[in-house]
Design a protein around this motif. Structure first.
Motif, PDB file in Angstrom:
ATOM      1  N   ASP A 651      57.546 -10.747  -2.059  1.00  0.00           N
ATOM      2  CA  ASP A 651      56.915  -9.512  -2.516  1.00  0.00           C
ATOM      3  C   ASP A 651      57.151  -9.294  -4.007  1.00  0.00           C
ATOM      4  O   ASP A 651      56.299  -8.739  -4.711  1.00  0.00           O
ATOM      5  CB  ASP A 651      57.463  -8.317  -1.724  1.00  0.00           C
ATOM      6  N   HIS A 765      47.964  -6.472   4.710  1.00  0.00           N
ATOM      7  CA  HIS A 765      48.059  -7.743   3.982  1.00  0.00           C
ATOM      8  C   HIS A 765      47.136  -8.792   4.592  1.00  0.00           C
ATOM      9  O   HIS A 765      46.488  -9.558   3.877  1.00  0.00           O
ATOM     10  CB  HIS A 765      49.497  -8.259   4.005  1.00  0.00           C
ATOM     11  N   ASP A 769      44.180 -10.484   2.437  1.00  0.00           N
ATOM     12  CA  ASP A 769      44.262 -11.918   2.143  1.00  0.00           C
ATOM     13  C   ASP A 769      43.001 -12.648   2.593  1.00  0.00           C
ATOM     14  O   ASP A 769      42.398 -13.412   1.824  1.00  0.00           O
ATOM     15  CB  ASP A 769      45.480 -12.531   2.833  1.00  0.00           C
ATOM     16  N   ARG A 798      43.548  -4.347  -1.247  1.00  0.00           N
ATOM     17  CA  ARG A 798      44.823  -4.636  -1.931  1.00  0.00           C
ATOM     18  C   ARG A 798      45.352  -3.385  -2.634  1.00  0.00           C
ATOM     19  O   ARG A 798      46.549  -3.121  -2.611  1.00  0.00           O
ATOM     20  CB  ARG A 798      44.638  -5.763  -2.945  1.00  0.00           C
ATOM     21  N   GLU A 801      47.293  -1.148  -0.422  1.00  0.00           N
ATOM     22  CA  GLU A 801      48.576  -1.603   0.113  1.00  0.00           C
ATOM     23  C   GLU A 801      49.702  -0.726  -0.428  1.00  0.00           C
ATOM     24  O   GLU A 801      49.757  -0.434  -1.623  1.00  0.00           O
ATOM     25  CB  GLU A 801      48.844  -3.067  -0.272  1.00  0.00           C
ATOM     26  N   VAL A 804      52.083  -2.018  -3.523  1.00  0.00           N
ATOM     27  CA  VAL A 804      51.476  -3.321  -3.766  1.00  0.00           C
ATOM     28  C   VAL A 804      52.071  -3.964  -5.016  1.00  0.00           C
ATOM     29  O   VAL A 804      52.350  -3.296  -6.014  1.00  0.00           O
ATOM     30  CB  VAL A 804      49.940  -3.181  -3.902  1.00  0.00           C
ATOM     31  N   TRP A 807      51.231  -9.089  -8.740  1.00  0.00           N
ATOM     32  CA  TRP A 807      50.617 -10.412  -8.627  1.00  0.00           C
ATOM     33  C   TRP A 807      49.503 -10.429  -7.580  1.00  0.00           C
ATOM     34  O   TRP A 807      48.527 -11.197  -7.687  1.00  0.00           O
ATOM     35  CB  TRP A 807      51.647 -11.490  -8.320  1.00  0.00           C
ATOM     36  N   ARG A 808      49.589  -9.537  -6.579  1.00  0.00           N
ATOM     37  CA  ARG A 808      48.532  -9.477  -5.572  1.00  0.00           C
ATOM     38  C   ARG A 808      47.270  -8.799  -6.148  1.00  0.00           C
ATOM     39  O   ARG A 808      46.152  -9.222  -5.866  1.00  0.00           O
ATOM     40  CB  ARG A 808      49.029  -8.733  -4.328  1.00  0.00           C
ATOM     41  N   GLU A 811      45.559 -11.356  -8.427  1.00  0.00           N
ATOM     42  CA  GLU A 811      44.774 -12.373  -7.716  1.00  0.00           C
ATOM     43  C   GLU A 811      43.418 -11.808  -7.294  1.00  0.00           C
ATOM     44  O   GLU A 811      42.373 -12.446  -7.484  1.00  0.00           O
ATOM     45  CB  GLU A 811      45.518 -12.880  -6.479  1.00  0.00           C
TER      46      GLU A 811
END
Length: 824
Positions: A651, A765, A769, A798, A801, A804, A807-808, A811
């Motif tokens: 995470d 998640h 994803d 995302r 989240e 959150v 880095w997520r 992306e």
């Protein structure tokens, strides 16, 4: 002409058909090909295990066929299968060929049995039966069931599985030389194994002496190739199975119906009849014959409704209690009473016996007090004899551990205090609690099952000892993951306490607390959580009244309350309660108690939910340290907190640290857990995901197909977990440049996860994803408009989240920017 006749195809067709239909099929074949029928009948007899020497020239071809197959099987002797070398042929038949083998990789010495699908069994139905047996055995972990060790395919695509090797006699041969009592005790072990199968939704389907071996007095049930409960999606295989034996088959099975619990009970009745009958035995006791007759009723609904009900009748017979299948009458019940108490009543005259019912209440109270004193004395003597071992003068230089004392107590209690069953089972319950505290849940459950059965057979409800036994075994059910059974059993215990008027005691308060853990564990829903809250409010009122200053009870209550808030998603309140509970446990010296370590681990989980990842990492490490100190470094209980620690690192974007931990976790899980254990599969899929994140695509692709296969076998191909594996597999293919495979898997994964509860969870998640990764695959495939829609949706999920990580977001943003650039 016979030269043109396809014997292999005809044989497969006959083997796939129910036995009741084979005569008709053979008759049809005879009309079309009269010159092949005798040979085909001989081949069929051989395939189902009826091998005989030739008696005429007509028999020569089938026997030559048999000799050829046996020769082919013997060719395996000396060959290697994985780390094993085959040493001899044990047995062969229609359902499989079994060899003895030895481990030869130098890791350790081990003798095993390896079962192969027969070479002539080419049909999909026969292969399904074989894989059915392998899957069944993999799900079963019981001391009276042969254990599966490994499985796979040979180089020539023949499936096999490796089992523990059992060198013993079949149960009928074993029982010839032992007493009726020992035969019945042996039969009870068979019942334990079959009952465990039924609880696991598996019907054995072919119970007979050759499938039950006894080695060193221990029963092992073998050969699970035939039946599955009708609850299973492959239940129709049961109808086509050839594996039942005529002498042990229930009437409905001979009619072509599917296997069921009732057919297993019929076979157990035939088995009991066989092991109790021998030329030297006198006429069978009437009670035993009635028990057998109840198993053998033509109508399945008239038989015992469970194996446990059958076993209770055998227990009643062994304990000289009236059996329920016999019509009750006073002379019969009185004879049983006299037989149970013949030693105590040996010197009592008939006149005194007639006055037993008129003994005064005062004398009864005196007797009860005297019995209690005797029980206390016997208990004290037994416990003292155990701890004599720890006396330095007796133990010498040996360091005696608590585990050694427990093991000795468990061994001795099996043979001692037989004349004082109440004392014996009280001590057994204490030993079970000790094993539970040591983390040996299998031994705890085994002992608690014995205690519960004793109280169920000897006491009327409501009864305090029975209520306690129910509460204790519910803990074991929950630990094993069977929360439905745990909840049902705990509710029964609560009802017993309430009926006894003990529902304002501290013991009842503890029971309520343990009950809430069953309500909020497993697959608990909102109604369960609300029920748990009410139970905890009731418990809190009892504690306030009975023990307002007891810090230990307060610490336990705080832990239970915190778990309930976790289920409600109130991680802030849950974390506060857990911090209080952990601090209180440390203050009173309970830091290494199982419950205290669990609360500490759950505190790390709360920190994760709050986005306090540094605090989570520190807490997870302390949790692992305490579990290791308590249970040893390789105990399965340590796997979940290590996964949580790895997740916290991931995470934070610390992929290398997370990967190192997961490599260790997977290595431990492979040695400690079955291949289809969800805990093990979760560890493996998490490691594969990190392989992708660290660009180790080769490692990910080498592991993911097998993980997917086992996940689908364990939970179904349309389960959300299988969808998660497919999403990671699709991402791995995408990173490897295999766009078509990536798109196929990600589209499949998207469809599965979209239909699951995970899609409806805000900021899931799994949902984000699969959406972002599918957008990347659609872009790579040139489907720009679809990619744009998915990329927008993925970024939105995302952002939703909780806590959150950057880095997520990066992306998802990068994916959307890439699509927009091409779209514009």
């Amino acid at each position: 002409m016979s030269d043109d006749f396809d014997f292999d195809k005809a044989l497969d067709r006959l083997l796939d058909a129910p036995e009741s239909r084979r005569a008709g099929l053979l008759s049809q074949i005879q009309q079309d090909n009269p010159d092949v029928i005798q040979r085909l009948e001989r081949l069929l007899a051989f395939a189902v295990g009826d091998t005989r020497s030739p008696t005429s020239a007509d028999d020569t071809a089938p026997v030559l066929f048999e000799q050829m197959l046996v020769a082919q099987d013997l060719d395996r002797v000396g060959s290697e299968v994985g780390p094993y070398v085959i040493t001899s042929l044990i047995n062969r038949g229609g359902m499989g060929v079994v060899f003895r083998a030895e481990r030869n990789d130098g890791a350790y010495e081990q003798t095993v049995a390896i079962k192969f699908l027969p070479r002539f069994a080419k049909s999909s139905q026969r292969r399904a039966l074989f894989f059915n047996e392998r899957a069944n055995l993999a799900r079963l972990e019981h001391p009276n069931i042969a254990r599966i060790i490994d499985a796979g395919l040979t180089q020539d695509d023949i499936p096999y599985f490796v089992m523990e090797y059992v060198s013993g006699k079949n149960i009928q041969d074993y029982c010839i030389t032992i007493s009726v009592k020992r035969r019945l005790e042996t039969f009870k072990s068979v019942c334990d194994a079959v009952s465990y199968c039924h609880q696991s939704f598996i019907v054995h389907g072919d119970i007979k002496p050759s499938n039950i071996l006894v080695a060193d007095g221990r029963v092992r049930l073998l050969d699970f190739g035939v039946g599955k409960w009708t609850k299973d999606q492959n239940a129709e295989v049961s109808k086509a199975a050839i594996g039942f034996s005529e002498a042990f088959a229930a009437p409905e099975l001979k009619r072509g119906d599917a296997h069921s619990i009732a057919t297993d009970i019929f076979a157990l009745g035939v088995l009991l009849q066989n092991i109790l009958s021998s030329p030297s035995d006198a006429k069978l006791d009437q009670d035993l014959q009635l028990i057998i007759d109840q198993c053998l009723k033509d109508n399945p609904s008239n038989r015992f409704q469970s194996v446990e009900a059958l076993k209770r009748e055998v227990d009643a017979y062994l304990g000289d209690f009236p059996i329920t299948v016999r019509k009750a009458d006073r002379p019969y019940a009185f004879r049983k009473f006299i037989k149970r108490n013949q030693i105590a009543l040996a010197g009592v005259s008939g006149i005194f016996l007639s006055l037993v019912a008129g003994i005064s209440l005062t004398y009864w109270q005196y007797s009860e007090a005297k019995m209690e004193a005797q029980r206390a004395t016997e208990t004290s003597a037994f416990v003292k004899s155990l701890f004599d071992r720890v006396n330095p003068e007796d133990a010498g230089a040996e360091d005696v551990t608590l585990r050694q004392v427990m093991d000795e107590a468990a061994f001795r209690i099996e043979n001692e205090l037989q004349s004082s069953p109440e004392v014996r089972h009280e001590i057994m319950a204490l030993i079970a609690s000790g094993y539970y505290g040591l983390g040996d849940y299998e031994k705890s459950l085994s002992l608690r099952e014995t205690v519960l059965k004793f109280h169920q057979n000897t006491k009327r409800s409501p009864n305090l000892a029975l209520a306690r036994a129910l509460g204790d075994i519910a803990d074991d059910y929950a630990t094993a993951g069977d929360y439905d059974q745990a909840r049902e059993t705990m509710r029964e215990a609560i009802v017993q306490f309430e009926a006894l008027g003990l529902d304002d005691t501290l013991e009842f308060a503890d029971l309520l607390g343990r009950y809430t853990l069953k309500m909020t564990g497993g697959v608990g829903n909102t109604d369960d959580v609300q029920t748990a809250i009410k139970a905890l409010e009731r418990k809190g009122a009892i504690l306030e009244k009975r023990a307002p200053d007891d810090r230990y009870l307060k610490y336990i209550h705080l832990s239970h309350l915190a778990s309930t808030y976790d289920e409600l998603g109130d991680y802030e309140r849950a974390a506060q309660l857990k911090e209080e509970a952990v601090a209180l446990a440390d203050k009173i010296g309970f830091s290494l108690r199982m419950s205290a370590i669990t609360t500490l681990c759950n505190l790390g989980y709360s920190y994760d939910g709050l986005g306090r990842y540094e605090d989570a990492i520190t807490t997870h490490k302390e949790c692992i340290k305490r579990w290791t100190e308590r249970l040893g470094k390789d105990h399965p209980e340590i796997i979940p907190p290590k996964q949580n620690l790895a997740a916290a690192h991931i995470d934070l974007g610390q992929f290398r640290q997370g990967k190192a931990i997961l490599l260790e976790v997977v290595e431990n899980a492979e040695t400690q857990l079955p291949a289809n254990s969800f805990t093990r599969l979760a560890a493996e899929i998490n490691l594969a995901r990190v392989h992708v994140l660290t660009n180790d695509i080769e490692a990910a692709l080498s592991a993911l197909p097998d993980i997917l296969s086992r996940m689908e076998e364990a939970l179904g191909s349309n389960s959300a977990s299988a969808g998660r594996v497919k999403s990671v597999l699709g991402k791995a293919y995408l990173e490897n440049g295999e766009v078509d495979l990536a798109l196929f898997n990600l589209q499949e994964a998207y469809k599965i996860i979209e239909a699951s509860d995970y899609w409806r969870q805000p900021g899931s998640h799994w949902a984000s994803d699969v959406t972002v990764w599918r957008a990347q695959a659609e872009l790579a495939a040139g489907n720009i408009s679809i990619a744009l829609k998915l990329a927008n949706a993925g970024l939105e999920i995302r952002r939703a989240e909780k806590n959150v990580q950057s880095w997520r977001i990066e992306e998802a943003t990068k994916t959307l920017d890439g699509v927009v650039a091409i779209h514009d």
